[in-house]
Design an enzyme around this catalytic site. Structure first.
Site, PDB file in Angstrom:
ATOM      1  N   ASP A  64    -158.803  -7.536  29.845  1.00  0.00           N
ATOM      2  CA  ASP A  64    -158.415  -8.900  30.183  1.00  0.00           C
ATOM      3  C   ASP A  64    -158.750  -9.202  31.650  1.00  0.00           C
ATOM      4  O   ASP A  64    -158.240  -8.536  32.556  1.00  0.00           O
ATOM      5  CB  ASP A  64    -156.918  -9.088  29.944  1.00  0.00           C
ATOM      6  CG  ASP A  64    -156.512 -10.545  29.951  1.00  0.00           C
ATOM      7  OD1 ASP A  64    -156.451 -11.135  31.039  1.00  0.00           O
ATOM      8  OD2 ASP A  64    -156.268 -11.078  28.856  1.00  0.00           O
ATOM      9  N   SER A 108    -145.189   0.880  32.264  1.00  0.00           N
ATOM     10  CA  SER A 108    -144.886   1.852  31.214  1.00  0.00           C
ATOM     11  C   SER A 108    -143.892   1.255  30.233  1.00  0.00           C
ATOM     12  O   SER A 108    -142.842   0.758  30.631  1.00  0.00           O
ATOM     13  CB  SER A 108    -144.290   3.129  31.816  1.00  0.00           C
ATOM     14  OG  SER A 108    -145.250   3.822  32.556  1.00  0.00           O
ATOM     15  N   HIS A 112    -142.021   7.225  27.921  1.00  0.00           N
ATOM     16  CA  HIS A 112    -141.932   8.562  28.532  1.00  0.00           C
ATOM     17  C   HIS A 112    -140.572   8.676  29.200  1.00  0.00           C
ATOM     18  O   HIS A 112    -139.861   7.673  29.373  1.00  0.00           O
ATOM     19  CB  HIS A 112    -143.059   8.805  29.553  1.00  0.00           C
ATOM     20  CG  HIS A 112    -143.061   7.835  30.704  1.00  0.00           C
ATOM     21  ND1 HIS A 112    -142.091   7.836  31.688  1.00  0.00           N
ATOM     22  CD2 HIS A 112    -143.906   6.818  31.025  1.00  0.00           C
ATOM     23  CE1 HIS A 112    -142.343   6.882  32.575  1.00  0.00           C
ATOM     24  NE2 HIS A 112    -143.445   6.241  32.179  1.00  0.00           N
TER      25      HIS A 112
END
Length: 342
Positions: free
Chosen positions: A289, A304, A166
């Protein structure tokens, strides 16, 4: 007889030429996966510095410390999110540069070139003098940003990379930072603020004394892109890129760094595939996890760009966390990042 055959030959030649053009056109539309492009999924945390092309107007407000409280910026029509490009015809290089030009200009009306919504306009502002002698426009501005993100992929054939999945936006205006230059740096993850419901977590990195390892040349909605100048910190094997239609709900993994420079794979589950999303929310995923959930609570800011792998192929990158449930978040198809990268 000969003329007719010649004309038929021209028509056949044109048909062959048209077929070649169509074939080339279709060839350009093939995806990176069709071409068998091999990329290294990275997953390393990096420091990111961006310097704006001009300065970004964060807000406009009345100038304090003057006999007559007013805002020259507001009076001339400046708005939050505007980008100031020039002052009296001179390119604005930084906030300090603009302040120096204001001091030299004084109260004289000044011409500003402004970029707004992709369009350029000219405005005239009349600065005011404060009690301390400073010259003010009545606009809060910003020219740079820095933070931590994750490197998604490295292309060993070209030296290029993609990260974040992004764009980098201004925290106050939510506008994409207009990019003049930028760099990525090696960083160490020093601490993790664990994400909780309603309170996103965060990776905290130390990159103030680290060295630049690459440039940033593109800041887009699909991520940041540039060139790695020192690939010594990158490791791992190159893998194929999956096409969007090959991605499916089910088991997957992400690569990320949550301590020091240790990059590891963690288990996730792709819950849903949204092939027509095109807003960085192509995939809905859940962290499964146990170790990652214990340390980070799921997805936190700074993750990110973490590459997503499924069936041995690189399928995308983590982009967003669900604030209401930090164990879940969104991802972007890698093909969409590569399309923007060009």
């Amino acid at each position: 007889m000969h003329e007719t055959q010649a004309r038929r030959g021209v028509r056949r030649g044109a048909a062959v030429l048209l077929a070649m053009v169509l074939a080339l056109s279709l060839g350009w539309q093939r995806t990176w996966a069709d071409e068998g492009r091999q990329l290294i999924p990275v997953g390393k945390a990096v420091g990111i510095k961006l310097f704006a092309d001009g300065v970004l107007v964060v807000s406009v407000s009345p100038v304090q410390g003057t006999e007559e409280t007013r805002s020259p910026a507001k009076e001339c029509g400046l708005k939050e999110g505007d980008i100031l490009l020039t002052f009296n015809g001179e390119k604005i290089r930084s906030t300090e540069h603009l302040q120096a030009m204001l001091a030299e200009n004084g109260e004289t009306a000044a011409e500003l070139t402004v970029q707004r919504d992709g369009k350029t306009l000219e405005v005239t502002a009349s600065p005011v003098v404060c009690e301390d002698g400073g010259i003010r426009l009545g606009a809060w501005i910003r020219d740079s940003m820095a933070g931590v993100g994750t490197l998604t992929y490295y292309d060993p054939a070209t030296g290029s990379y993609g990260a974040l999945g992004h764009g980098i936006t201004d925290v106050d205006t939510a506008e994409l930072m207009p990019l003049a230059s930028g760099s990525i740096m090696e960083t160490m993850v020093k601490a993790v603020k664990k994400g909780q419901r309603g309170d996103p977590g965060e990776l905290k990195g130390d990159f103030t004394v680290q060295r630049d390892v690459g440039t940033v040349t593109v800041n887009s909605n699909e991520g940041i892109f540039g060139t790695v100048e020192d690939a010594g910190f990158i490791s791992g094997e190159a893998v194929s890129v999956a096409e969007p239609e090959e991605v499916h709900a089910g088991e997957a993994s992400i690569l990320c760094t949550i301590s020091g420079s240790d990059t590891r794979a963690y288990e996730v589950e792709i819950l849903r595939v949204n092939p027509r999303s095109r807003d960085g929310r192509d995939l809905l995923l859940r962290v499964t996890d146990p170790e990652l959930l214990e340390t980070t609570g799921g997805i936190v800011q700074g993750m990110s760009g973490s590459p997503i792998l499924q069936d041995g192929r690189l399928v995308g990158a983590v982009t967003h966390v669900l604030v209401a449930n930090p164990a879940e978040g969104y991802g972007i198809f890698l093909e969409n990042m590569l399309t923007t990268a060009g």
